[in-house]
Design an enzyme around this catalytic site. Structure first.
Site, PDB file in Angstrom:
ATOM      1  N   GLY A  88     -23.061 -62.572 -17.481  1.00  0.00           N
ATOM      2  CA  GLY A  88     -22.799 -62.315 -18.892  1.00  0.00           C
ATOM      3  C   GLY A  88     -23.030 -60.881 -19.292  1.00  0.00           C
ATOM      4  O   GLY A  88     -22.372 -60.365 -20.204  1.00  0.00           O
TER       5      GLY A  88
ATOM      6  N   GLU B 134       1.486 -43.783 -11.263  1.00  0.00           N
ATOM      7  CA  GLU B 134       2.191 -43.204 -10.120  1.00  0.00           C
ATOM      8  C   GLU B 134       2.978 -44.258  -9.332  1.00  0.00           C
ATOM      9  O   GLU B 134       3.130 -44.186  -8.127  1.00  0.00           O
ATOM     10  CB  GLU B 134       1.206 -42.479  -9.189  1.00  0.00           C
ATOM     11  CG  GLU B 134       1.453 -40.973  -9.151  1.00  0.00           C
ATOM     12  CD  GLU B 134       0.899 -40.312 -10.416  1.00  0.00           C
ATOM     13  OE1 GLU B 134       1.275 -40.749 -11.520  1.00  0.00           O
ATOM     14  OE2 GLU B 134       0.115 -39.357 -10.306  1.00  0.00           O
TER      15      GLU B 134
END
Length: 401
Positions: free
Chosen positions: A356, A379
């Site tokens: 968490g 890219e």
């Protein structure tokens, strides 16, 4: 220095450069990166430090005031910088691609004019290929240049321009039908123009507007913008290399080395995620012992470390191939594809190890979790890399007879 991602065969100079960059990252980037990223603040102090280290001129030849280093040295430095904060490596990358294109394809006058100031970081580069509607289909570019007398007039809209606001020199790819008869393939009728502009936003020179920053999920701090040309007039000597119709090849050459850069970024982010994961696993306790002693977590750490090592090895191989003067599009495509995919997986595993707390902005892994997806598309997407890899493999393994 960590045990992972070591690079054999480096010279003493290369080792010193990489070590210096790593120290800078540990002292000047990692402590402030998350705070700056949450504010989407441009890291000016960090950039100033990179200028002092000479990193803006790392691959620019010594005759122009640069360090004249190899692609491998550059990639290893990018790996370290991305380990600290990936956005900073983006600030360097677009500048590096423009400098590389100038070095490889520029006229002597263009090299003399731009490279010395680029080496000092005084002139900052950006390149612009994408457009709002074309995605990965570069042949669909609609921005165009029309010759009028001794000038060219450019019109069109470009997209996803890294360093759009902070740069002062932009390499822009447009269509230019001048001298190319109807029916000429699109990739043979494109030209790269070198556009000087003032840093900032709004109208940065007559006919050229840089709107404000695009708000992104991650990759913050660095400015990503559009570029709008409306009657932008440029002299003929703004054509990269002095000859029209070669722009597509110029850009692809730049993107090829850029893919090694993106692979290096993926390696750096993955390394940092592994460091965070293995550190947290030794601190967090469940069922009376550190979670690092649970077999399930050890399996995750083993897989993460293996992926970090494999991606680094492929990135180094692609860089060395290019440095040797050999064609490296296959190796660069493989390295970019594997490093970006592995980066996403290693970051997610580190996120899971944090439980968490990984969802909290107080923990660094939350930032990495938002940054990693950019590498999947930057890219060239994974699908584009697979196309490049597949075509090259068919060339290499073509059946005879």
């Amino acid at each position: 220095m960590s045990r992972l991602a070591q690079t054999p065969g480096l010279t003493d100079v290369q080792q010193e450069i990489v070590s210096t960059v790593r120290d800078f990252v540990d002292k000047e980037i990692i402590p402030v990166a998350t705070e700056l990223e949450h504010r989407d603040e441009y890291p000016q102090q960090i950039v100033n430090g990179l200028k002092e280290l000479g990193l803006f001129g790392l691959m620019i030849p010594e005759e122009y005031g640069g360090l004249g280093e190899s692609l491998l040295t550059y990639a290893l430095c990018v790996e370290e910088i991305a380990r600290g904060w990936m956005s900073v490596s983006g600030i360097i990358n677009t500048h590096f691609i423009v400098a590389y294109m100038l070095k490889q394809h520029g006229t002597q006058e263009q090299k003399d004019r731009y490279l010395p100031k680029m080496a000092l970081g005084e002139t900052r580069g950006a390149f612009s290929m994408s457009e709002p509607a074309l995605g990965s289909d570069v042949s669909a570019i609609t921005s165009k240049a029309v010759k009028e007398g001794e000038e060219y007039v450019l019109t069109g809209q470009k997209m996803w321009l890294t360093n759009g606001g902070t740069s002062s020199l932009v390499a822009v790819l447009v269509r230019s039908d001048e001298g190319h008869p109807e029916g000429t393939p699109p990739h043979k009728s494109m030209t790269t123009f070198l556009v000087e502009k003032e840093p900032g936003f709004g109208e940065v020179r007559p006919g050229l507007t840089i709107p404000g920053k695009i708000d992104k999920m991650g990759y913050k701090g660095v400015d990503t913008t559009e570029l709008i040309m409306d009657g932008l007039r440029l002299p003929a000597d703004s054509v990269l290399g002095g000859t029209t119709g070669r722009g597509f090849y110029h850009m692809m050459d730049g993107v090829e080395v850029g893919r090694v850069n993106v692979a290096a970024r993926g390696c750096g982010v993955a390394q940092r995620a592994f460091e965070l994961g293995i550190s947290y696993a030794q601190q967090r306790q469940t069922f009376g012992r550190p979670i690092a002693q649970h077999q399930a977590i050890q399996f995750k750490l083993a897989e993460m470390a293996t992926k970090v090592e494999a991606a680094h090895a492929m990135m180094v191989n692609a860089a060395r191939k290019k440095d040797s003067g050999e064609r490296n599009d296959l190796e660069a495509g493989m390295a970019k594809y594997l490093a970006s995919e592995y980066c996403k997986e290693v970051v997610e595993d580190a996120f899971r190890i944090h439980g968490g707390y990984g969802f909290s902005k107080e923990y660094e892994i939350e930032r990495l979790y938002r940054e990693a997806p950019m590498l999947l598309i930057g890219e060239g997407t994974a699908e584009i890399q697979k196309m490049i890899i597949g075509r090259r493999l068919l060339e290499e393994y073509r059946l005879q007879g």
